[in-house]
Structure formats: C-alpha cells, structure tokens
Design a protein around this motif. Structure first.
Motif, PDB file in Angstrom:
ATOM      1  N   GLN A 188      11.032   4.965  78.861  1.00  0.00           N
ATOM      2  CA  GLN A 188      12.341   5.564  79.103  1.00  0.00           C
ATOM      3  C   GLN A 188      12.481   6.878  78.329  1.00  0.00           C
ATOM      4  N   GLY A 189      12.026   6.859  77.063  1.00  0.00           N
ATOM      5  CA  GLY A 189      12.061   8.093  76.272  1.00  0.00           C
ATOM      6  C   GLY A 189      11.185   9.174  76.878  1.00  0.00           C
ATOM      7  N   ALA A 190      10.008   8.775  77.329  1.00  0.00           N
ATOM      8  CA  ALA A 190       9.103   9.739  77.965  1.00  0.00           C
ATOM      9  C   ALA A 190       9.717  10.307  79.238  1.00  0.00           C
ATOM     10  N   LYS A 191      10.301   9.434  80.042  1.00  0.00           N
ATOM     11  CA  LYS A 191      10.939   9.871  81.281  1.00  0.00           C
ATOM     12  C   LYS A 191      12.040  10.886  81.002  1.00  0.00           C
ATOM     13  N   ASP A 192      12.889  10.596  80.023  1.00  0.00           N
ATOM     14  CA  ASP A 192      14.002  11.502  79.688  1.00  0.00           C
ATOM     15  C   ASP A 192      13.482  12.857  79.214  1.00  0.00           C
ATOM     16  N   ALA A 193      12.427  12.830  78.394  1.00  0.00           N
ATOM     17  CA  ALA A 193      11.888  14.081  77.851  1.00  0.00           C
ATOM     18  C   ALA A 193      11.216  14.910  78.943  1.00  0.00           C
ATOM     19  N   TYR A 194      10.439  14.263  79.823  1.00  0.00           N
ATOM     20  CA  TYR A 194       9.809  15.005  80.925  1.00  0.00           C
ATOM     21  C   TYR A 194      10.870  15.597  81.849  1.00  0.00           C
ATOM     22  N   ALA A 195      11.913  14.827  82.121  1.00  0.00           N
ATOM     23  CA  ALA A 195      12.994  15.322  82.987  1.00  0.00           C
ATOM     24  C   ALA A 195      13.676  16.530  82.352  1.00  0.00           C
ATOM     25  N   LYS A 196      13.875  16.496  81.032  1.00  0.00           N
ATOM     26  CA  LYS A 196      14.475  17.624  80.331  1.00  0.00           C
ATOM     27  C   LYS A 196      13.579  18.852  80.431  1.00  0.00           C
ATOM     28  N   LEU A 197      12.283  18.643  80.255  1.00  0.00           N
ATOM     29  CA  LEU A 197      11.330  19.749  80.334  1.00  0.00           C
ATOM     30  C   LEU A 197      11.325  20.383  81.730  1.00  0.00           C
ATOM     31  N   ILE A 198      11.318  19.546  82.758  1.00  0.00           N
ATOM     32  CA  ILE A 198      11.300  20.041  84.135  1.00  0.00           C
ATOM     33  C   ILE A 198      12.557  20.855  84.434  1.00  0.00           C
ATOM     34  N   ALA A 199      13.664  20.486  83.792  1.00  0.00           N
ATOM     35  CA  ALA A 199      14.932  21.183  84.045  1.00  0.00           C
ATOM     36  C   ALA A 199      15.027  22.520  83.320  1.00  0.00           C
ATOM     37  N   LEU A 200      14.166  22.767  82.330  1.00  0.00           N
ATOM     38  CA  LEU A 200      14.220  24.032  81.597  1.00  0.00           C
ATOM     39  C   LEU A 200      13.849  25.190  82.515  1.00  0.00           C
ATOM     40  N   PRO A 201      14.602  26.273  82.499  1.00  0.00           N
ATOM     41  CA  PRO A 201      14.375  27.361  83.461  1.00  0.00           C
ATOM     42  C   PRO A 201      13.128  28.194  83.190  1.00  0.00           C
ATOM     43  N   ASP A 202      12.666  28.248  81.946  1.00  0.00           N
ATOM     44  CA  ASP A 202      11.562  29.153  81.608  1.00  0.00           C
ATOM     45  C   ASP A 202      10.243  28.428  81.343  1.00  0.00           C
TER      46      ASP A 202
END
Length: 525
Positions: free
Chosen positions: A141-155
């Motif tokens: 779950q932690g990994a999923k949240d972190a990957y999702a956050k990374l994918i959402a970063l614009p740069d």
C-alpha cells in the motif's frame, strides 16, 4: 617593549595558530572536494579536529566523500553524526538514504528518502526510492501510494516515469495475487498499468522488458489475447498483405481449364503472373476465429502472336472467409473450420486480346485439423464447388475429399503428405471425371547458403469415365523443386522448376510433357 608585553604578544599569536590551522584544513578539504579528489578529502577530514560549530560540516563532507568512493558503511556512520550535529545541508537525507540503501539497511534508507522528499530535494528520485524500498519491504500500500505520487508529479523524467508505472503494475500484481478474484484484478488494473508503462517510450530497453512481462502475466492468468483455449498461439500481427510476382517460362502451354482435363498447344511462352493477397484474423473469446480474405490475380502470356497461347490470358478475383472453432480432441489442440468463397474469372476466350467473363464459382468447405499421431497435425477436408461458366456445357460441380499429414523431424525438416480425391460432374456427362492425387513435399531449411529447399512429387490418376474407351485412365507425373531465400523481413524470392508428364491412351490430344521454370518475388506489407 617590556618583557611582559613581548610575552603576552607571543602567547596571543600561538593561541591563534590552531584556529588558523583548523580553518586551513577545512578549506583544503573543500578544495579537494571540488576537484573530485575524494580520497584525499576524506583523509584530511579524518584528521581534522573540528570545533563544535564545524562538526556537522566535517561529518557531512566526510559522508559525501565516502559515498563517492562507495565506502557506504563509513558514509552512513558519517551522515549519522552529521544529522546528530544538526547538519543543514539540503541533500543530506538523500545522500544518507543512498548509503543506507547500499548497505541494505532498508528501513533506515526508507526513512531517509521520505525526509528527502519532504524537503523537496530531488523529489522524483526520492519518491521513487521511497516507493521501491516499500515494495521490497512488501508494504504494497505504501509503495502504491508513493508510485502514484511520483506519476502525478509534472516534471518527472520520462525514464523514471516509465520505471514507476512498471513497478506500480508489479505492486498491483502482488496485491492481486492474494485475492480470490485475481484474474479480474489483473485484467482491470495490472495489465492496463503495464501497457501504460510500455507506451511511455515504446523504443526503450525497458519497454522490451515490460512487453515480455505483459505476455508472461497474460499467460499466467489466461488473459493472453493470442493464446487460444486449446493452447495454440495466434500471430501478433493479425492482418497479412502480400504481393507476388512470378515470371515463368513454359515450353508447352496447356489450354486453361478449371478441371483436371487439359490439352497441350505445343507452344512456348513466358508468363507473367501477378497476385495480391489480403486477409485479416479476428479472434472472439480466444476460441472463435474469423478470417476474411481477398485474392486478385492477373496472368499475361508474352507470346502474343499465337491465339491458342494468349487466349489463356486471364484475371480472377476471389472473395471469401473462414470461420474456425478452436477446441481439443484427446487433450490435444484441434481446429474445426468452415469456409466459403466466391471466385470470378475473366479470360480472353474469344482470342481478341480482351478478357471477358469466363466463369464464376462458389466453394463451400469443411476441415478438421487434429493430432492423430506424434509426427504432426493431420487435416481432413471436404469441399463442394459449384462452377458456372459462360456456356452451360462447361458448368460443373466438384466434390472433394482430402487429407494431409505433416511430419516434422527433430532436425527441422518437414514432410507434407497429401491425398486428394475430386469427383467432377460436368453438365455434359461425357466430360465428367474423377481425379485422385497423391503428393509428398519435402521442406528443408538452410539447404544451401540460407536457401530453403522445397521438393515435391505428385501423381494424379484421372478416371475419364465415359471417355475411358479412348482415353483410358490418364496418369500425370509432376515432380517439382523450389529454392526459397528470405532477402529481408518483408521480401523473399523463389527459383522454381516444374516437370509435368501426362500419359493418355489418346496420345494425340491429351498426352504431353512440359517444363516450367520460374522466378518469384514476394513482398509483405
């Protein structure tokens, strides 16, 4: 100056020497750092007796130096001290995380990268490490949240984005595997994420790895669109378009017919034969296949002064399709097929160098391909053809029963044995015949200099029925040979030779011998 004043001045000067020496040591270490001389820098800093206000700086740069030299255990100890002395360096948590990760101290590395991300230092990279380490620690779950956050970063860099989407797919797969509805979750969440990862940059090396992983996951969960219910594999490319150009030399042109009976002209000619083929394979529920197709052919004889030769100039168009049902028989893959096609034929039948309607035919077929032995597939066929010509006298129907057996040897050599029986009923009953074909073809890859050898021998027995009094049972011997070479992924060539000898009791009209040599090019689109 009095003795006391000289003594005081000397004391003051000596008391300044250590401070000046410490400042010079730190400055020298920083100079080594800027030059990339990390070993010299760490040696200086190890000996450096830092004052209290410089301890954080000393241990920070000592950690950096050890990191650059890949002395990760010493680097982690130094960073620990730098943190203890409240280093304010922006990158300290990222560098500390790198050292801890290299030491396999994953929980410490995770905490360090989380703090690095919290201060927005190398946010994309810090977030990726946070996700990746959580994944290793099975905190999905932690990994999923972190990957999702990374994918959402614009740069986020494209390569990092592709890796993040790939690993998010892996995390979702790990989460799905423990569920009863794993197959549904894989189809709904995992595969779309992996496909998105591949599409970020389809030309990267990682895209190749992702593509292999997609195929592996599909196979594991029965979701491979190219794997049928019986285990057969469909080609990735569902449509097939090709153009074939043949140039043949025939030393004894035979009059074109659409039944086994033929007569020789004793004339020779070059023949230019052009064919366009197109078909598409559609799959439904990994069990049902539909393959519509079109074939266009044009035949032109170079000999234009002999009417009995150029009257064979023709073109034909065939439109059809095959419906297949994939299944198993005796726990082996099998295919049942129903085919239907319509063919339009135009020929220069009036010998006026103009191709006009000659005939049209409709053919219905049934076939079953199955594994009856250990050699290879066996196919049983039935066909019924209704042939309607420009004149009723040529109208006929043909009922065909056939079987072929593929034999594959361990060295890759292939044999194909064919038995074919045509029962032809012509409008004028005296022209009706029964034809029985026996043929064996041999295919040997890499026969000579990347040429594939295809050699065959066919024997046809023609029961002339009502004409048997004058013609008897005609026999046709037809050995042939082809050398096939692949010139590129899309272009191939063939060198061909066919020999035909037909024997008949009516030697004047129906007995003949002919040789046909040719060159064929095939291009795929």
């Amino acid at each position: 100056m009095t003795f006391k004043s000289k003594t005081f001045a000397m004391f003051c000067a000596l008391s300044l020497l250590p401070a000046m020496s410490h400042a010079d040591e730190l400055a020298d270490a920083l100079t080594k750092y800027k030059l990339g001389a990390y070993q010299s820098m760490t040696e200086i800093l190890e000996q450096y007796k830092a004052p209290a206000d410089k301890l954080a700086t000393k241990y920070y740069f000592l950690g950096i130096g050890h990191n650059r030299q890949q002395n990760y255990e010493k680097a982690a100890l130094a960073f620990n001290q730098a943190v203890k002395f409240k280093s304010s360096a922006q990158d300290i948590w990222y560098e500390y995380g790198q050292a801890a990760y290299a030491n396999n101290d994953l929980r410490l590395a995770l905490a360090a990268f989380k703090k690095s991300a919290s201060v927005n230092y190398k946010l994309s990279e810090s977030t990726y490490y946070t996700a990746h380490i959580s994944q290793i620690l099975e905190d999905y779950q932690g990994a999923k949240d972190a990957y999702a956050k990374l994918i959402a970063l614009p740069d986020t860099d494209q390569s990092l984005l592709q890796a993040a989407r790939f690993q998010l797919g892996e995390v979702l797969l790990s989460m799905a595997e423990s569920r009863d509805d794993a197959s549904r979750l894989v189809k709904t969440y995992v595969l779309p994420q992996l496909i998105q990862a591949k599409d970020v940059n389809g030309q990267s090396d990682l895209a190749t790895e992702i593509d292999s992983r997609i195929k592996e996951v599909r196979v594991r969960y029965g979701l491979d669109p190219n794997r049928l219910v019986n285990g057969r594999i469909l080609p990735e490319k569902r449509w097939e378009i090709d153009f074939n150009q043949e140039i043949n030399y025939d030393n004894n042109i035979t009059l074109a017919t659409d039944v086994p009976t033929s007569q020789a002209t004793q004339k020779e000619s070059y023949i230019f034969d052009s064919t366009f083929n197109a078909k598409y394979l559609a799959s439904f529920k990994n069990k049902y296949l539909l393959e519509p197709s079109i074939r266009l052919n044009n035949k032109k004889h170079a000999e234009s002064s002999e009417a009995t030769v150029f009257q064979n100039d023709s073109y034909d168009m065939t439109f059809g399709g095959v419906f297949k049902v994939e299944h198993k028989m005796k726990d082996q893959p099998a295919t049942f097929a129903i085919g239907l096609n319509h063919k339009y034929i135009a020929r220069d039948r009036l010998q006026q160098k103009s191709k006009i309607f000659y005939a049209r035919s409709t053919t219905f077929s049934l076939a079953e391909t199955l594994r009856l032995n250990s050699f290879g597939d066996t196919t049983l066929r039935f066909k019924y053809k209704d042939y309607n010509a420009y004149t009723e006298n040529l109208n006929n129907t043909t009922m065909t029963f056939a079987a072929d057996q593929i034999i594959i040897l361990p060295n890759g050599t292939l044999f194909i044995a064919v038995i074919n029986a045509d029962f032809i009923s012509v409008e004028q009953e005296r022209d009706s015949t029964n034809a029985f074909l026996f043929r064996v073809d041999h295919l040997r890859p890499n026969f000579i200099s990347d040429f594939t050898l295809s050699a065959g021998l066919g024997i046809t027995l023609l029961d002339t029925k009502e004409q048997s009094i004058t013609r008897g049972t005609e026999k046709t011997l037809n050995p042939s040979i082809k050398l096939i070479k692949k010139l590129s992924n899309d272009l191939s060539m063939q060198i061909t030779y066919d020999f035909t000898k037909n024997t008949s009791d009516d030697e004047t009209r129906f007995a003949y011998t002919k040789h046909v040599t040719g060159l064929r090019f095939r291009i795929k689109f």
